[in-house]
Design a protein around this motif. Structure first.
Motif, short mmCIF file in Angstrom:
data_model
loop_
_atom_site.label_atom_id
_atom_site.label_comp_id
_atom_site.label_asym_id
_atom_site.label_seq_id
_atom_site.Cartn_x
_atom_site.Cartn_y
_atom_site.Cartn_z
N VAL A 79 0.84 -1.20 0.00
CA VAL A 79 0.00 0.00 0.00
C VAL A 79 0.87 1.25 0.00
O VAL A 79 0.53 2.27 -0.60
CB VAL A 79 -0.98 -0.01 1.19
N GLN A 80 2.04 1.18 0.65
CA GLN A 80 2.99 2.30 0.60
C GLN A 80 3.42 2.56 -0.84
O GLN A 80 3.42 3.71 -1.31
CB GLN A 80 4.22 1.96 1.45
N ASP A 81 3.75 1.49 -1.57
CA ASP A 81 4.16 1.64 -2.97
C ASP A 81 3.03 2.20 -3.83
O ASP A 81 3.26 3.09 -4.66
CB ASP A 81 4.60 0.29 -3.53
N LEU A 82 1.82 1.69 -3.64
CA LEU A 82 0.71 2.10 -4.52
C LEU A 82 0.28 3.53 -4.26
O LEU A 82 -0.05 4.26 -5.20
CB LEU A 82 -0.47 1.14 -4.34
N ILE A 83 0.26 3.96 -3.02
CA ILE A 83 -0.10 5.36 -2.72
C ILE A 83 0.93 6.31 -3.32
O ILE A 83 0.60 7.43 -3.71
CB ILE A 83 -0.23 5.57 -1.20
N SER A 84 2.18 5.85 -3.45
CA SER A 84 3.27 6.71 -3.97
C SER A 84 3.29 6.79 -5.49
O SER A 84 4.21 7.39 -6.05
CB SER A 84 4.62 6.18 -3.47
N SER A 211 -6.55 10.91 6.74
CA SER A 211 -5.78 11.88 5.96
C SER A 211 -4.29 11.79 6.29
O SER A 211 -3.44 11.79 5.38
CB SER A 211 -6.30 13.30 6.25
N GLU A 212 -3.97 11.68 7.57
CA GLU A 212 -2.57 11.57 7.98
C GLU A 212 -1.95 10.28 7.43
O GLU A 212 -0.79 10.28 6.98
CB GLU A 212 -2.46 11.59 9.50
N TYR A 213 -2.71 9.20 7.45
CA TYR A 213 -2.23 7.90 6.94
C TYR A 213 -1.83 8.02 5.47
O TYR A 213 -0.77 7.53 5.06
CB TYR A 213 -3.36 6.88 7.10
N ILE A 214 -2.66 8.68 4.66
CA ILE A 214 -2.37 8.81 3.23
C ILE A 214 -1.22 9.79 2.99
O ILE A 214 -0.32 9.52 2.18
CB ILE A 214 -3.62 9.27 2.46
N ILE A 215 -1.24 10.92 3.69
CA ILE A 215 -0.20 11.95 3.49
C ILE A 215 1.19 11.40 3.79
O ILE A 215 2.16 11.68 3.08
CB ILE A 215 -0.51 13.18 4.36
N GLN A 216 1.31 10.57 4.83
CA GLN A 216 2.61 10.00 5.19
C GLN A 216 3.16 9.10 4.10
O GLN A 216 4.37 8.85 4.05
CB GLN A 216 2.49 9.22 6.50
N ARG A 217 2.29 8.59 3.22
CA ARG A 217 2.70 7.61 2.22
C ARG A 217 2.66 8.15 0.79
O ARG A 217 3.02 7.43 -0.13
CB ARG A 217 1.81 6.37 2.33
N ARG A 218 2.26 9.39 0.60
CA ARG A 218 2.11 9.90 -0.76
C ARG A 218 3.46 10.22 -1.39
O ARG A 218 4.49 10.30 -0.70
CB ARG A 218 1.23 11.15 -0.77
N ASN A 219 3.44 10.41 -2.68
CA ASN A 219 4.64 10.75 -3.43
C ASN A 219 4.99 12.22 -3.18
O ASN A 219 4.23 13.13 -3.55
CB ASN A 219 4.39 10.51 -4.93
#
Length: 348
Positions: A79-84, A211-219
């Motif tokens: 999920v880290q890779d895909l969000i990025s 929101s914090e979960y996604i922001i920490q993992r975004r590109n």
């Protein structure tokens, strides 16, 4: 303007209060998005020695193929890779629940408990609700097209709104057919699991946590826009159905459609056929042709049939049904083939 959005949902099991997570992934560059996706998924499959003929997976693929002690870490890395993914321009999160009783105008019954309404009704069409909130939460460069992992349930004002704003495409088994829907599914599953681990927090805090979960993992080179919000009783007029009519999903299938006629494996356990290599190859055909794969139901076929659609029958199934349907639709250019022919065509 972004090219399209992909929408999927997940509802974590357990907990005292039911909630569902809707994820809308906005794609700004389809080619860049897909190239990155396939690179990461193929690496993931090689690492875990998972052999499948078409490298588009959903969260359930991970659960079914990894040892239990590797599932959590495998999910988190993927999920880290895909969000990025650098082809993503926005990720919109909707956290849905209902904290009040509901009276459905088309049912002559007592009020429904909010939890019951959320799990028995809202969950069925929450993809549409999440898509509606994506469109209402932004004002610029909104995508005109939406890919949606298949939807069922009753129509609402949110459904009417989306129908007027988007070119809608409903994709059965969409999270195993299109990389964008796969990405939305895996994010929704992992985010839902993460939120379920915060039961001590109030549901009203979940959007900030999400929101914090996604922001920490975004590109961080692309920095896609992230938005998360609650969808509950404050949106009653748009999310609670007042009429008995249900969504006609087949009208929104993207064509060409590959119809599968199977009399062997589609008995009581309908999950067998979708887990076969043949079905994966059929989904590969749908991906390459911008279409979808659907089980053949002759009773509703005439209304959705188009030229260039294909009917495939599995080995051992009666081919006379597909050929009769072909004969009864002489104005349509339909192709009939058996499962071996499709496999040979796409694996040769």
């Amino acid at each position: 303007m972004s090219e399209y959005v992909a929408v999927d949902t997940a509802s974590p099991p357990g907990g005292d209060l039911f909630f569902t997570v809707g994820v809308v992934v906005e794609i700004s560059d389809k080619d860049k998005f897909r190239s990155y996706y396939f690179e990461k998924i193929r690496n993931f499959l090689r690492t875990h020695q998972i052999e499948i003929p078409f490298p588009v997976i959903k969260a359930r693929t991970i659960v079914d193929n990894l040892p239990s002690y590797e599932i959590r870490d495998g999910n988190q890395r993927l999920v880290q890779d895909l969000i990025s993914n650098p082809g993503i321009s926005r990720i919109n999160i909707s956290i849905g629940w209902y904290g009040a009783d509901v009276q459905l105008g088309f049912k002559d019954s007592a009020n429904l408990n909010g939890n019951t309404f959320a799990s028995d009704y809202l969950e069925q069409y929450f993809n549409i609700v999440a898509l509606w909130r994506y469109h209402k939460s932004h004002t610029q460069n909104l995508a005109p097209e939406a890919l949606i992992d298949n939807v069922q349930g009753h129509i609402t004002k949110a459904w009417k709104y989306c129908g007027n704003e988007f070119d809608l495409n409903f994709i059965p088994n969409g999270d195993l057919t299109y990389p964008s829907l796969s990405t939305a599914d895996i994010i929704a599953y992992n985010l839902g699991t993460y939120l379920a681990g915060h039961e001590e927090d109030k549901l009203t805090n979940f959007p900030d946590i999400a929101s914090e979960y996604i922001i920490q993992r975004r590109n961080w080179d692309v920095q896609p826009y992230i938005h998360a919000e609650a969808v509950n009783e404050r949106y009653t007029d748009h999310i609670v159905p007042t009429l008995p009519y249900t969504i006609q999903d087949s009208i929104h299938y993207p064509h060409p459609v590959l119809f599968i006629h199977d009399e062997i494996l589609s008995g009581e356990d309908k999950s067998v056929l979708p887990r076969t290599d043949f079905h994966a190859i059929a989904r590969k055909w749908a991906y390459e042709n911008d279409g979808c794969v659907v089980n053949l139901k002759p009773s509703r076929l005439p209304g959705i049939l188009r030229s260039d659609d294909v009917i495939v029958y599995t080995k051992g199934s009666d081919s006379s049904v597909p050929r009769l349907l072909q004969d009864l639709h002489p104005t349509k250019e339909l192709e009939i083939m058996d499962s071996d022919e499709l496999i040979d065509e796409l694996t040769s």
